[in-house]
Design a protein around this motif. Structure first.
Motif, PDB file in Angstrom:
ATOM      1  N   VAL A  46       0.841  -1.200   0.000  1.00  8.42           N
ATOM      2  CA  VAL A  46       0.000   0.000   0.000  1.00  8.42           C
ATOM      3  C   VAL A  46       0.876   1.250   0.000  1.00  8.42           C
ATOM      4  N   ALA A  47       1.920   1.248   0.824  1.00  6.76           N
ATOM      5  CA  ALA A  47       2.814   2.402   0.897  1.00  6.76           C
ATOM      6  C   ALA A  47       3.500   2.648  -0.445  1.00  6.76           C
ATOM      7  N   ARG A  48       3.991   1.572  -1.077  1.00  5.90           N
ATOM      8  CA  ARG A  48       4.652   1.729  -2.375  1.00  5.90           C
ATOM      9  C   ARG A  48       3.691   2.291  -3.413  1.00  5.90           C
ATOM     10  N   ARG A  49       2.488   1.752  -3.449  1.00  6.13           N
ATOM     11  CA  ARG A  49       1.529   2.207  -4.452  1.00  6.13           C
ATOM     12  C   ARG A  49       1.095   3.648  -4.197  1.00  6.13           C
ATOM     13  N   ALA A  50       0.997   4.023  -2.926  1.00  4.31           N
ATOM     14  CA  ALA A  50       0.579   5.384  -2.580  1.00  4.31           C
ATOM     15  C   ALA A  50       1.717   6.388  -2.711  1.00  4.31           C
ATOM     16  N   GLY A  51       2.963   5.882  -2.778  1.00  2.00           N
ATOM     17  CA  GLY A  51       4.109   6.777  -2.854  1.00  2.00           C
ATOM     18  C   GLY A  51       4.397   7.474  -1.540  1.00  2.00           C
ATOM     19  N   VAL A  52       4.142   6.765  -0.432  1.00  4.49           N
ATOM     20  CA  VAL A  52       4.387   7.339   0.892  1.00  4.49           C
ATOM     21  C   VAL A  52       5.190   6.339   1.718  1.00  4.49           C
ATOM     22  N   GLY A  53       5.729   6.794   2.827  1.00  4.57           N
ATOM     23  CA  GLY A  53       6.395   5.897   3.751  1.00  4.57           C
ATOM     24  C   GLY A  53       5.375   5.157   4.604  1.00  4.57           C
ATOM     25  N   LYS A  54       5.772   3.998   5.116  1.00  3.61           N
ATOM     26  CA  LYS A  54       4.845   3.236   5.960  1.00  3.61           C
ATOM     27  C   LYS A  54       4.429   4.026   7.198  1.00  3.61           C
ATOM     28  N   ALA A  55       5.311   4.895   7.668  1.00  2.00           N
ATOM     29  CA  ALA A  55       4.975   5.679   8.862  1.00  2.00           C
ATOM     30  C   ALA A  55       3.728   6.524   8.631  1.00  2.00           C
ATOM     31  N   ALA A  56       3.546   6.996   7.392  1.00  2.24           N
ATOM     32  CA  ALA A  56       2.360   7.800   7.086  1.00  2.24           C
ATOM     33  C   ALA A  56       1.088   6.984   7.256  1.00  2.24           C
ATOM     34  N   ILE A  57       1.167   5.697   6.919  1.00  5.07           N
ATOM     35  CA  ILE A  57      -0.001   4.827   7.092  1.00  5.07           C
ATOM     36  C   ILE A  57      -0.236   4.555   8.570  1.00  5.07           C
ATOM     37  N   TYR A  58       0.841   4.228   9.287  1.00  4.36           N
ATOM     38  CA  TYR A  58       0.683   3.853  10.693  1.00  4.36           C
ATOM     39  C   TYR A  58       0.289   5.038  11.574  1.00  4.36           C
ATOM     40  N   ARG A  59       0.488   6.257  11.100  1.00  2.85           N
ATOM     41  CA  ARG A  59      -0.035   7.405  11.844  1.00  2.85           C
ATOM     42  C   ARG A  59      -1.554   7.466  11.761  1.00  2.85           C
ATOM     43  N   ARG A  60      -2.117   6.791  10.766  1.00  7.88           N
ATOM     44  CA  ARG A  60      -3.561   6.826  10.552  1.00  7.88           C
ATOM     45  C   ARG A  60      -4.246   5.525  10.963  1.00  7.88           C
ATOM     46  N   TRP A  61      -3.594   4.405  10.714  1.00  5.92           N
ATOM     47  CA  TRP A  61      -4.149   3.093  11.042  1.00  5.92           C
ATOM     48  C   TRP A  61      -3.060   2.240  11.679  1.00  5.92           C
ATOM     49  N   SER A  62      -3.399   1.526  12.718  1.00  9.90           N
ATOM     50  CA  SER A  62      -2.397   0.747  13.451  1.00  9.90           C
ATOM     51  C   SER A  62      -1.985  -0.528  12.728  1.00  9.90           C
ATOM     52  N   SER A  63      -2.832  -1.005  11.811  1.00 11.82           N
ATOM     53  CA  SER A  63      -2.527  -2.235  11.082  1.00 11.82           C
ATOM     54  C   SER A  63      -3.436  -2.319   9.859  1.00 11.82           C
ATOM     55  N   LYS A  64      -3.273  -3.384   9.106  1.00 15.52           N
ATOM     56  CA  LYS A  64      -4.083  -3.583   7.903  1.00 15.52           C
ATOM     57  C   LYS A  64      -5.568  -3.685   8.233  1.00 15.52           C
ATOM     58  N   GLU A  65      -5.902  -4.364   9.312  1.00 14.07           N
ATOM     59  CA  GLU A  65      -7.309  -4.624   9.600  1.00 14.07           C
ATOM     60  C   GLU A  65      -8.131  -3.350   9.800  1.00 14.07           C
ATOM     61  N   PRO A  66      -7.712  -2.408  10.673  1.00 16.19           N
ATOM     62  CA  PRO A  66      -8.526  -1.189  10.812  1.00 16.19           C
ATOM     63  C   PRO A  66      -8.584  -0.359   9.535  1.00 16.19           C
ATOM     64  N   LEU A  67      -7.525  -0.390   8.727  1.00 15.74           N
ATOM     65  CA  LEU A  67      -7.567   0.304   7.441  1.00 15.74           C
ATOM     66  C   LEU A  67      -8.661  -0.292   6.561  1.00 15.74           C
ATOM     67  N   VAL A  68      -8.689  -1.611   6.465  1.00  9.27           N
ATOM     68  CA  VAL A  68      -9.691  -2.270   5.628  1.00  9.27           C
ATOM     69  C   VAL A  68     -11.092  -2.073   6.197  1.00  9.27           C
ATOM     70  N   ASP A  70     -12.172   0.543   7.745  1.00 10.53           N
ATOM     71  CA  ASP A  70     -12.587   1.886   7.331  1.00 10.53           C
ATOM     72  C   ASP A  70     -13.052   1.880   5.876  1.00 10.53           C
ATOM     73  N   LEU A  71     -12.310   1.181   5.024  1.00 17.43           N
ATOM     74  CA  LEU A  71     -12.706   1.084   3.620  1.00 17.43           C
ATOM     75  C   LEU A  71     -14.052   0.379   3.488  1.00 17.43           C
ATOM     76  N   LEU A  72     -14.256  -0.656   4.286  1.00 17.80           N
ATOM     77  CA  LEU A  72     -15.515  -1.390   4.250  1.00 17.80           C
ATOM     78  C   LEU A  72     -16.679  -0.485   4.625  1.00 17.80           C
ATOM     79  N   THR A  73     -16.479   0.364   5.624  1.00 16.56           N
ATOM     80  CA  THR A  73     -17.531   1.293   6.027  1.00 16.56           C
ATOM     81  C   THR A  73     -17.902   2.219   4.883  1.00 16.56           C
TER      82      THR A  73
END
Length: 206
Positions: A46-68, A70-73
């Motif tokens: 996800v980080a590679r495709r978004a062109g961001v560092g993993k830290a940017a993702i983990y500042r928003r979601w703690s792991s894959k599950e809560p990210l998904v 949110d997408l499901l909602t």
């Protein structure tokens, strides 16, 4: 897909999260889910495709599950039709038209199909799908039918649970798999399907 609010997940005093970065992560996660499914999706990808560092993702979601989740909602919000036209016929037609358009959305259907399969192995995901997708869809269908009862278009002794089953089941009548293209219903087919649903609803007496 609408962007999820950064402020809803940002603790007081935390650094402001850039909306464009959040949007890029969401789009990348959707693409990864579509291309590879939940099991093979990784935060690295996800980080590679978004062109961001993993830290940017983990500042928003703690792991894959809560990210998904949110997408499901977000996907579930799009999947709940609640037309209110003033007539049962047009409300049912709008309900069927909405579900037909959703089923023609290849990305949404591939993701929802994959998550449905994954939910058989993931109790938290199963619970989330039930609460964010199934229950709101059922509540919307029941509300549509109750309005028709209140207007006198359906019998006062309507079995709402059974009628809701009929409306949802028939609206999603045509099976679809991720490898089968789906088009919105032809207007003639839509009209016939609405008539079938109306006939079934009038038979759902308590």
């Amino acid at each position: 897909m609408s962007r999820m609010s950064d402020s809803s997940r940002r603790p007081a005093g935390a650094a402001v999260l850039r909306q464009e970065v959040t949007g890029a992560i969401i789009e990348a996660a959707l693409a990864e889910l579509t291309d590879h499914g939940y099991a093979r999706m990784s935060m690295d990808a996800v980080a590679r495709r978004a062109g961001v560092g993993k830290a940017a993702i983990y500042r928003r979601w703690s792991s894959k599950e809560p990210l998904v989740l949110d997408l499901l909602t977000e996907l579930a919000d799009q999947a709940v039709p609640l037309p209110d036209t003033g007539t049962l016929y047009e409300d049912v037609a709008g309900f069927v038209r909405h579900t037909s358009a959703l089923r023609a959305d290849d990305r949404a259907m591939r993701i929802l199909t994959d998550l449905t399969a994954e939910a058989t192995r993931n109790p938290r995901l199963a619970t989330a799908m039930h609460t964010t997708a199934e229950l709101p869809r059922r509540a919307a269908a029941t509300e549509l039918l109750q309005r028709a009862v209140d207007r006198g278009e359906l019998p006062a002794d309507l079995d709402l649970d059974l009628a809701t089953d009929c409306l949802i089941g028939l609206a999603y009548l045509r099976p679809r798999t991720p490898w089968q293209p789906s088009e919105p219903l032809d207007p003639g087919v839509l009209a016939r399907l609405v008539e079938v649903i109306l006939a079934a609803l009038t038979a759902c007496r308590g």
